[in-house]
Design a protein around this motif. Structure first.
Motif, PDB file in Angstrom:
ATOM      1  N   GLY A 101       0.787  -1.225   0.000  1.00 23.90           N
ATOM      2  CA  GLY A 101       0.000   0.000   0.000  1.00 23.90           C
ATOM      3  C   GLY A 101       0.822   1.279   0.000  1.00 23.90           C
ATOM      4  O   GLY A 101       0.494   2.237  -0.707  1.00 23.90           O
ATOM      5  N   LEU A 102       1.885   1.338   0.781  1.00 29.00           N
ATOM      6  CA  LEU A 102       2.652   2.581   0.865  1.00 29.00           C
ATOM      7  C   LEU A 102       3.428   2.864  -0.411  1.00 29.00           C
ATOM      8  O   LEU A 102       3.575   4.021  -0.815  1.00 29.00           O
ATOM      9  N   GLY A 103       3.917   1.818  -1.086  1.00 29.15           N
ATOM     10  CA  GLY A 103       4.627   2.033  -2.352  1.00 29.15           C
ATOM     11  C   GLY A 103       3.700   2.582  -3.422  1.00 29.15           C
ATOM     12  O   GLY A 103       4.059   3.501  -4.165  1.00 29.15           O
ATOM     13  N   VAL A 104       2.505   2.034  -3.493  1.00 32.48           N
ATOM     14  CA  VAL A 104       1.531   2.516  -4.472  1.00 32.48           C
ATOM     15  C   VAL A 104       1.109   3.941  -4.134  1.00 32.48           C
ATOM     16  O   VAL A 104       1.017   4.812  -5.017  1.00 32.48           O
ATOM     17  N   THR A 105       0.862   4.211  -2.859  1.00 34.14           N
ATOM     18  CA  THR A 105       0.471   5.559  -2.438  1.00 34.14           C
ATOM     19  C   THR A 105       1.563   6.566  -2.753  1.00 34.14           C
ATOM     20  O   THR A 105       1.279   7.674  -3.234  1.00 34.14           O
ATOM     21  N   ALA A 106       2.810   6.196  -2.503  1.00 35.39           N
ATOM     22  CA  ALA A 106       3.929   7.102  -2.793  1.00 35.39           C
ATOM     23  C   ALA A 106       4.004   7.405  -4.283  1.00 35.39           C
ATOM     24  O   ALA A 106       4.204   8.565  -4.681  1.00 35.39           O
ATOM     25  N   GLY A 127       4.265  16.123  -2.588  1.00 30.03           N
ATOM     26  CA  GLY A 127       5.618  15.634  -2.874  1.00 30.03           C
ATOM     27  C   GLY A 127       6.340  15.175  -1.617  1.00 30.03           C
ATOM     28  O   GLY A 127       7.011  14.134  -1.618  1.00 30.03           O
ATOM     29  N   VAL A 128       6.194  15.927  -0.529  1.00 26.63           N
ATOM     30  CA  VAL A 128       6.829  15.531   0.740  1.00 26.63           C
ATOM     31  C   VAL A 128       6.214  14.223   1.241  1.00 26.63           C
ATOM     32  O   VAL A 128       6.926  13.305   1.694  1.00 26.63           O
ATOM     33  N   LEU A 129       4.888  14.107   1.157  1.00 27.22           N
ATOM     34  CA  LEU A 129       4.244  12.857   1.566  1.00 27.22           C
ATOM     35  C   LEU A 129       4.687  11.684   0.690  1.00 27.22           C
ATOM     36  O   LEU A 129       4.889  10.567   1.186  1.00 27.22           O
ATOM     37  N   ALA A 130       4.859  11.928  -0.599  1.00 26.25           N
ATOM     38  CA  ALA A 130       5.313  10.865  -1.500  1.00 26.25           C
ATOM     39  C   ALA A 130       6.717  10.403  -1.129  1.00 26.25           C
ATOM     40  O   ALA A 130       7.005   9.198  -1.151  1.00 26.25           O
ATOM     41  N   VAL A 131       7.581  11.329  -0.772  1.00 21.72           N
ATOM     42  CA  VAL A 131       8.950  10.954  -0.370  1.00 21.72           C
ATOM     43  C   VAL A 131       8.912  10.140   0.922  1.00 21.72           C
ATOM     44  O   VAL A 131       9.603   9.108   1.049  1.00 21.72           O
ATOM     45  N   LEU A 153      10.245   3.516  -5.103  1.00 18.21           N
ATOM     46  CA  LEU A 153      11.337   4.366  -5.582  1.00 18.21           C
ATOM     47  C   LEU A 153      10.811   5.405  -6.570  1.00 18.21           C
ATOM     48  O   LEU A 153      11.230   6.576  -6.535  1.00 18.21           O
ATOM     49  N   ALA A 154       9.893   5.009  -7.444  1.00 20.88           N
ATOM     50  CA  ALA A 154       9.291   5.967  -8.374  1.00 20.88           C
ATOM     51  C   ALA A 154       8.532   7.046  -7.608  1.00 20.88           C
ATOM     52  O   ALA A 154       8.551   8.221  -8.002  1.00 20.88           O
ATOM     53  N   GLY A 155       7.896   6.672  -6.509  1.00 20.83           N
ATOM     54  CA  GLY A 155       7.201   7.655  -5.684  1.00 20.83           C
ATOM     55  C   GLY A 155       8.162   8.641  -5.052  1.00 20.83           C
ATOM     56  O   GLY A 155       7.876   9.846  -4.979  1.00 20.83           O
TER      57      GLY A 155
END
Length: 176
Positions: A101-106, A127-131, A153-155
């Motif tokens: 879930g976190l990778g997809v969300t990022a 952007g900060v949340l994605a990082v 990593l893409a996120g």
């Protein structure tokens, strides 16, 4: 008008309709009906009919608990389980599902941040949340809890680029 028969009424018990004679021309309404040949095979017995009187009926199954009991069953359920088993007792189950879930969300937040940098305050936050989510997702992927390290990593990358673009856009807007 045409060469095909026309149905004018439905057959009744007193007036059975003859079977269609394919390959022979229609003789018209005044022609005598042809005789129907007898059936080559007698009709089969109905397999769904109840047994006839006097026919042998198989006895009910006999389990270890006695006649008519469901072997190894649960009372009142009609489900026969394994000997001594209760619902899911001793079942190891499968491997746990990956926590992606976190990778997809990022990745989603990073893409939105990079694509919508002109809404610079929102894009900076996204952007900060994605990082952050991408870093946590990468950690889960390294520990084997997740299978989408590339998405995380893409996120991180898209979130960093989106934040940088939004910050630059905001500075340009505020300076000019």
């Amino acid at each position: 008008m045409h060469d095909q028969q026309t149905v004018t009424s439905f057959p009744t018990a007193g007036n059975p309709a003859p079977p269609p004679q394919y390959g022979t021309p229609w003789a018209g309404p005044s022609a005598a009906p042809t005789a129907v040949p007898p059936a080559a095979h007698p009709p089969a017995a109905n397999p769904f009919a109840p047994p006839a009187a006097g026919s042998p009926v198989p006895p009910p199954p006999i389990g270890p608990e006695g006649p008519g009991q469901v072997p190894y069953g649960y009372p009142g359920t009609g489900w026969a389980g394994a000997p001594g088993a209760h619902a899911y007792a001793g079942w190891a189950g499968g491997a746990p599902l990956p926590n992606n879930g976190l990778g997809v969300t990022a990745m989603v937040l990073g893409i939105i941040s990079a694509a919508g940098f002109c809404l610079w305050p929102v894009a900076i936050v996204l952007g900060v949340l994605a990082v952050i989510f991408g870093a946590i997702g990468r950690g889960r992927a390294h520990r084997g809890e997740a299978t989408n390290g590339g998405q995380a990593l893409a996120g991180v990358i898209c979130g960093a680029v989106g934040s940088a673009l939004a910050l630059a856009f905001g500075v340009i807007l505020l300076v000019t």
